[in-house]
Design a protein around this motif. Structure first.
Motif, short mmCIF file in Angstrom:
data_model
loop_
_atom_site.label_atom_id
_atom_site.label_comp_id
_atom_site.label_asym_id
_atom_site.label_seq_id
_atom_site.Cartn_x
_atom_site.Cartn_y
_atom_site.Cartn_z
N PRO A 21 -0.98 2.68 0.10
CA PRO A 21 0.20 2.50 -0.77
C PRO A 21 1.39 3.30 -0.25
CG PRO A 21 -1.38 3.99 -1.79
CD PRO A 21 -2.05 3.43 -0.56
N GLY A 22 2.58 2.75 -0.44
CA GLY A 22 3.79 3.49 -0.11
C GLY A 22 4.24 3.38 1.32
N VAL A 23 3.54 2.60 2.14
CA VAL A 23 3.95 2.49 3.54
C VAL A 23 5.23 1.66 3.63
CG1 VAL A 23 3.35 1.47 5.78
CG2 VAL A 23 1.65 2.81 4.52
N VAL A 24 6.23 2.22 4.32
CA VAL A 24 7.52 1.52 4.45
C VAL A 24 7.77 1.01 5.86
CG1 VAL A 24 8.57 2.80 2.53
CG2 VAL A 24 8.76 3.68 4.88
N GLY A 25 6.98 1.48 6.82
CA GLY A 25 7.21 1.02 8.18
C GLY A 25 6.26 1.69 9.15
N TYR A 26 6.56 1.48 10.44
CA TYR A 26 5.66 1.95 11.48
C TYR A 26 6.46 2.54 12.63
CZ TYR A 26 2.64 -1.16 8.87
OH TYR A 26 1.95 -1.77 7.86
N SER A 47 13.69 4.53 14.20
CA SER A 47 13.37 4.64 12.78
C SER A 47 12.19 3.70 12.52
CB SER A 47 14.57 4.27 11.91
OG SER A 47 15.01 2.97 12.23
N PRO A 48 11.49 3.89 11.41
CA PRO A 48 10.31 3.05 11.17
C PRO A 48 10.69 1.56 11.12
CG PRO A 48 10.31 4.91 9.68
CD PRO A 48 11.64 4.92 10.38
N ILE A 49 9.89 0.75 11.77
CA ILE A 49 10.11 -0.70 11.75
C ILE A 49 9.20 -1.32 10.69
CG2 ILE A 49 10.89 -0.83 14.15
CD1 ILE A 49 8.05 -1.78 14.90
N ASP A 50 9.67 -2.39 10.05
CA ASP A 50 8.84 -2.97 9.00
C ASP A 50 7.97 -4.12 9.49
OD1 ASP A 50 10.85 -4.82 9.34
OD2 ASP A 50 11.66 -4.64 7.32
N THR A 70 1.81 4.56 14.20
CA THR A 70 1.54 5.26 12.94
C THR A 70 2.22 4.50 11.82
OG1 THR A 70 3.52 6.66 13.17
CG2 THR A 70 1.45 7.55 14.04
N ALA A 71 1.66 4.63 10.63
CA ALA A 71 2.30 4.11 9.43
C ALA A 71 3.12 5.23 8.80
CB ALA A 71 1.26 3.59 8.45
N VAL A 72 4.27 4.89 8.24
CA VAL A 72 5.19 5.88 7.68
C VAL A 72 5.43 5.54 6.21
CG1 VAL A 72 7.44 6.98 7.94
CG2 VAL A 72 6.31 5.99 9.94
N ASP A 73 5.35 6.56 5.35
CA ASP A 73 5.63 6.30 3.94
C ASP A 73 7.08 6.62 3.59
OD1 ASP A 73 5.94 9.05 3.53
OD2 ASP A 73 4.00 9.31 2.53
N GLY A 74 7.45 6.43 2.35
CA GLY A 74 8.83 6.60 1.92
C GLY A 74 9.35 8.01 2.05
N HIS A 75 8.46 8.98 2.22
CA HIS A 75 8.87 10.37 2.40
C HIS A 75 8.95 10.74 3.88
CE1 HIS A 75 8.33 10.90 -1.91
NE2 HIS A 75 7.11 10.41 -1.79
N GLY A 76 8.72 9.76 4.77
CA GLY A 76 8.77 10.04 6.19
C GLY A 76 7.50 10.63 6.75
#
Length: 92
Positions: A21-26, A47-50, A70-76
Motif C-alpha cells: 500500500p502507498g506505493v507511488v512510483g519506482y 524522481s520516482p516513475i509510475d 525499488t518501490a517508493v511510497d508517498g513519503h519518499g
C-alpha cells in the motif's frame, strides 16, 4: 565525408507492480558489477516513475549492466531492492 551510423543500443526493463500500500512510483538503479551490495549502483530515475517499465538508452556496446528497482511510497521511503537482472550489450 559521410558519418558512420552509430549503433544505438537500449535496455528495456519491466517489473511486476508492487502490491504494497502507498506505493507511488519506482526508482531504477544500474551497476557495472553485480550486487549485492548495491552501493556502487547509480540511480537512473531523477524522481520516482509510475510506470513498471523503463528503457535505458545510455548504454555502451560490449558492456554488461546490472539493474535493480525499488518501490517508493508517498513519503519518499524506498523498498528493499528487487531481484537483479543483467543485460549484456552486444558489440555493433
Amino acid at each position: 565525408h559521410d558519418a558512420l551510423p552509430i549503433s544505438q543500443h537500449s535496455v528495456a526493463l519491466s517489473w511486476a507492480a508492487s502490491d504494497s500500500p502507498g506505493v507511488v512510483g519506482y526508482h531504477v538503479y544500474r551497476g557495472l558489477q553485480p550486487g549485492p551490495p548495491f552501493t556502487e549502483f547509480t540511480r537512473l530515475t531523477a524522481s520516482p516513475i509510475d510506470e513498471t517499465t523503463y528503457t535505458d538508452t545510455s548504454v555502451s556496446a560490449g558492456i554488461a549492466y546490472y539493474y535493480v528497482a525499488t518501490a517508493v511510497d508517498g513519503h519518499g521511503k524506498e523498498s528493499t531492492f528487487s531481484n537483479q537482472v543483467s543485460a549484456v550489450i552486444p558489440n555493433p
